[in-house]
Design an enzyme around this catalytic site. Structure first.
Site, mmCIF file in Angstrom:
data_model
loop_
_atom_site.group_PDB
_atom_site.id
_atom_site.type_symbol
_atom_site.label_atom_id
_atom_site.label_comp_id
_atom_site.label_asym_id
_atom_site.label_seq_id
_atom_site.Cartn_x
_atom_site.Cartn_y
_atom_site.Cartn_z
ATOM 1 N N LYS A 176 0.829 -1.201 0.000
ATOM 2 C CA LYS A 176 0.000 0.000 0.000
ATOM 3 C C LYS A 176 0.868 1.258 0.000
ATOM 4 O O LYS A 176 1.747 1.400 0.842
ATOM 5 C CB LYS A 176 -0.934 -0.015 1.210
ATOM 6 C CG LYS A 176 -1.868 -1.224 1.235
ATOM 7 C CD LYS A 176 -2.731 -1.275 2.469
ATOM 8 C CE LYS A 176 -1.907 -1.522 3.725
ATOM 9 N NZ LYS A 176 -2.742 -1.747 4.930
ATOM 10 N N THR A 208 -9.219 9.087 9.062
ATOM 11 C CA THR A 208 -8.699 7.897 8.378
ATOM 12 C C THR A 208 -8.395 6.759 9.352
ATOM 13 O O THR A 208 -7.732 5.796 8.984
ATOM 14 C CB THR A 208 -7.420 8.258 7.612
ATOM 15 O OG1 THR A 208 -6.444 8.782 8.532
ATOM 16 C CG2 THR A 208 -7.696 9.294 6.532
ATOM 17 N N GLY A 210 -8.441 3.465 11.050
ATOM 18 C CA GLY A 210 -8.942 2.145 10.703
ATOM 19 C C GLY A 210 -8.939 1.821 9.227
ATOM 20 O O GLY A 210 -9.527 0.800 8.821
ATOM 21 N N THR A 211 -8.277 2.623 8.395
ATOM 22 C CA THR A 211 -8.307 2.346 6.960
ATOM 23 C C THR A 211 -7.644 1.016 6.610
ATOM 24 O O THR A 211 -8.151 0.257 5.781
ATOM 25 C CB THR A 211 -7.622 3.475 6.163
ATOM 26 O OG1 THR A 211 -6.329 3.727 6.724
ATOM 27 C CG2 THR A 211 -8.445 4.745 6.203
ATOM 28 N N GLY A 212 -6.506 0.714 7.259
ATOM 29 C CA GLY A 212 -5.825 -0.546 6.972
ATOM 30 C C GLY A 212 -6.652 -1.746 7.393
ATOM 31 O O GLY A 212 -6.772 -2.735 6.650
ATOM 32 N N CYS A 213 -7.241 -1.670 8.589
ATOM 33 C CA CYS A 213 -8.110 -2.748 9.070
ATOM 34 C C CYS A 213 -9.289 -2.946 8.125
ATOM 35 O O CYS A 213 -9.665 -4.079 7.791
ATOM 36 C CB CYS A 213 -8.642 -2.419 10.464
ATOM 37 S SG CYS A 213 -7.400 -2.233 11.755
#
Length: 266
Positions: A176, A208, A210-213
């Site tokens: 990413k 933003t 929690g975007t990865g989760c």
């Protein structure tokens, strides 16, 4: 429609934006039935992480056994594991209970910069989990930590590091590029069959958390319905893009707020 049962193995977020809570929201939003195994209790909010209470690894194992001995799990997402003991327990259990699709979100730092994975656990993760998961989804700092190299500064660096991750035993890699300084947020998918570039315009919001989760959970919920990762990823990214675009309509906390997991309904 195929009924999907998805599992998340991760830590908590009592403010609801990341971790187990975000994963279960994402599963539900994308029509997957969510199950969960908790690895750590995290006291955090939109301002940062205040403290972490690790769950006893034997109890993590007991939770995994409870779910996997009873429920057909079609896909799983591994998030925060916190320590090397949890890494070992999860790896050993998943070898005994094979799951068709496993996404490893290499959670090392919270959005606030607070550490979520002990340094000695990184080596355990590389040795024990990378070879058995279907997809690993590091951001640029996490990729650098795994490879023990400098942070990627360009897309050319990303290409090199993605290929290196494949070479050390990953089945597929989603690298990413959100940490790159440009108008786009490029992601690169690497598999033995090829390489694919995916981009999306940056959303102008500070919310933003929690975007990865959320992205890894979306991939987990969607993958059983699609033939490969390259066809799953655009659908997952569109869900996240819309959740980011609607994030400012929420009123959660005084810091970095969450994305809007249920933007399609509210």
């Amino acid at each position: 429609m195929m009924r999907i049962n998805s599992l998340t193995i991760a830590g908590t977020d009592p403010s609801g934006g990341a971790g187990i809570q975000a994963d279960l929201k994402t599963f539900s939003a994308l029509s997957a039935y969510g199950t969960a195994v908790i690895t750590a209790l995290v006291a955090q909010n939109t301002m940062g992480v205040q403290s972490i209470y690790d769950i006893d690894p034997l109890f993590v194992a007991s939770q995994l056994e409870s779910v996997l001995s009873d429920i057909r799990i079609d896909s799983a997402k591994i998030g925060m594991l916190s320590n090397a003991a949890n890494v070992a327990i999860v790896a050993e259990t998943l070898r005994r209970y094979p799951i068709p699709y496993i996404v490893l979100d290499t959670v090392m730092l919270a959005k606030s910069g607070d550490p979520l994975l002990l340094p000695e656990a990184v080596t355990a993760m590389v040795e024990q989990l990378l070879p058995i998961v279907s997809l690993v989804t590091p951001n640029l700092p996490e990729a650098a930590a795994i490879l023990k190299c400098a942070l990627a500064k360009t897309e050319a660096d990303m290409l090199q590091q993605g290929r290196e991750l494949l070479s050390i035993g990953c089945q597929a890699v989603l690298l990413k590029g959100g940490h790159l300084i440009n108008e786009e947020s490029p992601d690169w998918l690497f598999t033995p069959e090829g390489e694919w570039r995916f981009t999306s315009t940056r959303v102008n919001t500070r919310n933003t958390h929690g975007t990865g989760c959320t992205l890894s959970a979306a991939l987990t919920a969607l993958r059983p319905r699609y033939p490969d990762w390259q066809s799953t990823l655009p659908v997952a990214k569109m869900y996240l893009q819309n959740a980011l675009a609607q994030a400012d309509t929420l009123e959660v906390g005084q810091g970095i707020g969450p994305v809007h997991h249920f933007h399609q309904w509210w």
